[in-house]
Enzyme design. Structure first.
Site, PDB file in Angstrom:
ATOM      1  CG  ASP A 131       0.126   2.705   6.095  1.00 15.13           C
ATOM      2  OD1 ASP A 131      -0.814   2.635   6.901  1.00 15.13           O
ATOM      3  OD2 ASP A 131       0.537   3.791   5.619  1.00 15.13           O
ATOM      4  CB  ALA A 182      -2.970  -5.581  -1.062  1.00 16.16           C
ATOM      5  CG  ASP A 194      -1.155   1.920  -4.030  1.00 13.53           C
ATOM      6  OD1 ASP A 194      -0.885   2.285  -2.865  1.00 13.53           O
ATOM      7  OD2 ASP A 194      -2.225   2.206  -4.594  1.00 13.53           O
ATOM      8  CB  SER A 195      -5.088  -1.218  -5.769  1.00  9.04           C
ATOM      9  OG  SER A 195      -5.542  -0.116  -5.001  1.00  9.04           O
ATOM     10  CB  CYS A 222      -5.310   4.830   9.027  1.00 13.24           C
ATOM     11  SG  CYS A 222      -6.082   4.182   7.537  1.00 13.24           S
ATOM     12  CG  PHE A 240      -1.749  -1.235   1.375  1.00 18.60           C
ATOM     13  CD1 PHE A 240      -2.934  -1.394   0.692  1.00 18.60           C
ATOM     14  CD2 PHE A 240      -1.313  -2.264   2.185  1.00 18.60           C
ATOM     15  CE1 PHE A 240      -3.690  -2.553   0.827  1.00 18.60           C
ATOM     16  CE2 PHE A 240      -2.051  -3.425   2.337  1.00 18.60           C
ATOM     17  CZ  PHE A 240      -3.240  -3.574   1.646  1.00 18.60           C
TER      18      PHE A 240
END
Length: 399
Positions: free
Chosen positions: A299, A279, A250-251, A339, A227
């Site tokens: 992350d 991911a 990352d996507s 997060c 990520f």
């Protein structure tokens, strides 16, 4: 001004400086409220508690701006709040950083307002109806205090829809470029302001990236940055930690393109492999193929955006942590993050323990950290502690 009385026993939280009055806290109104208007909050006996703005259709009905009876919510109020916020950031943001969070919503007692500073430019988000009504005043105050070259609004978060507001992205003041180059811990990053994610960059991991690069990456390491967004952790690992190879996943193709540019900007592009994909699938495939890394950071985005999906989110986090642990070399270092404020620090520990148990990975925990200091965590506002990171090291021996 509208007077709002709250039920007996509900005033304790407000007197403790928590900035929210919930819909079911309200006992009565002095008249029918107008969505977004300013109001005075009183206990059931009529004693003053606070001033804020109200949206009677929202679950969080009132968001508090001040606990002072004689403080007016006017232009000078916002000038003072912004001056206080800027003074706080000047104390703690290092000189080798030209970007920081200036206003962190409730944590600066300006609920519904986010303002990030990018090397002379401001990008703001307005997330509530009350702050939307006050926006013109807020922008004028930002111009007076900060004196930015330009202000751009990126109010594109879904919470606006809960407040009955449209998603908006627009210039508000001056000329704002589509991109700006910032320094973070002395490292250059090209930030996409117009059309990028959030306000353009994730500033809340600044201190964690530096800690990772300094203490968790060794010269010659092979690093996984899952990520990666604009390459923050990975580029720190390559520049400061002198990693030999970084695999950045990352996507988003836009994020990967910018990450590649940022790697080139810092002269480390030859050490990067960029991988686009889901991911869940990519990490599973990599672990099944026997990939191994010295240092790993995982992350992911906020899976648990409400309490109703916490259990589902915990399963998602565990899957990522499992895959990371399976690819971690003996003696390797791993950082796992969440997060979402709905995932508490004990929950994050439990998820990592479960993943370590299933993979038979013995771990030493070196640090538990939170968001950067310019995204303050206020003791009386537990919701303001949203980012949690566990820094752990695998024992040298294998089982």
């Amino acid at each position: 001004m509208l007077q709002v009385s709250i039920k007996p026993g509900r005033e304790k939280r407000i007197r403790g400086f928590h900035p929210w009055v919930y819909k079911n806290d309200i006992l009565s109104f002095s008249r029918r409220p107008k969505p977004g208007e300013l109001c005075i909050v009183r206990d059931h006996r009529g004693s003053f508690l606070a001033k804020g703005y109200i949206n009677p259709d929202s679950y969080i009905a009132i968001r508090i701006l001040t606990f002072k009876k004689d403080e007016e919510i006017d232009y000078q109020f916002f000038v003072k709040r912004i001056e206080e916020a800027l003074s706080y950031r000047k104390e703690l943001v290092p000189e080798n950083c030209t970007a920081f969070r200036l206003i962190h919503s409730e944590a600066d007692y300006l609920p519904g307002l986010i303002a990030d500073y990018y090397d002379g430019y401001l990008v703001i988000q307005v997330t509530t109806l009350g702050m939307e009504i006050l926006k013109e005043t807020v922008v004028r105050a930002l111009v007076e205090v900060v004196k930015p070259k330009g202000i751009y609004e990126k109010s594109t978060v879904q919470t606006r829809e809960l407040e009955g507001l449209p998603l908006i992205e627009q210039p508000l003041y001056g000329d704002v470029p589509e991109r700006v180059v910032i320094l973070e811990n002395g490292i250059k990053f090209n930030v996409q302001i117009v059309g990028g994610q959030k306000t353009g960059y994730f500033l809340d991991q600044r201190e964690n990236k530096l800690l990772f690069a300094k203490e968790f990456v060794k010269e010659g390491d092979r690093v996984l940055d899952a990520f990666c967004h604009l390459g923050g952790f990975g580029i720190h690992a390559a520049v400061i930690g002198k990693a030999k190879e970084v695999v950045a996943l990352d996507s988003s193709q836009l994020a990967l393109d910018l990450a590649k540019e940022n790697a080139q900007l810092n002269g480390v592009a030859d050490r990067f492999t960029f991988v686009k994909g889901d991911a869940f699938k990519v990490l599973k495939k990599m672990s099944q193929e026997g990939e191994k890394f010295d240092s790993i950071v995982i992350d992911p985005p906020a899976f648990a955006k409400s309490k109703t999906v916490v259990q589902q989110a915990k399963r998602g986090y565990k899957e990522f942590f499992l895959r990371g642990l399976k690819m971690l070399k003996p003696g390797g270092r791993i950082v796992v993050c969440s997060c979402s404020h709905h995932i508490t620090p004990p929950m994050l520990e439990e998820i990592l323990i479960s993943a370590a148990y299933d993979t038979r990975t013995p771990l030493r925990v070196l640090y538990t950290t939170y968001q950067a200091k310019d995204h303050p965590f206020v003791l009386q506002i537990p919701e303001s502690r949203y980012l949690k990171c566990i820094f752990a090291r695998r024992f040298e021996w294998e089982v």
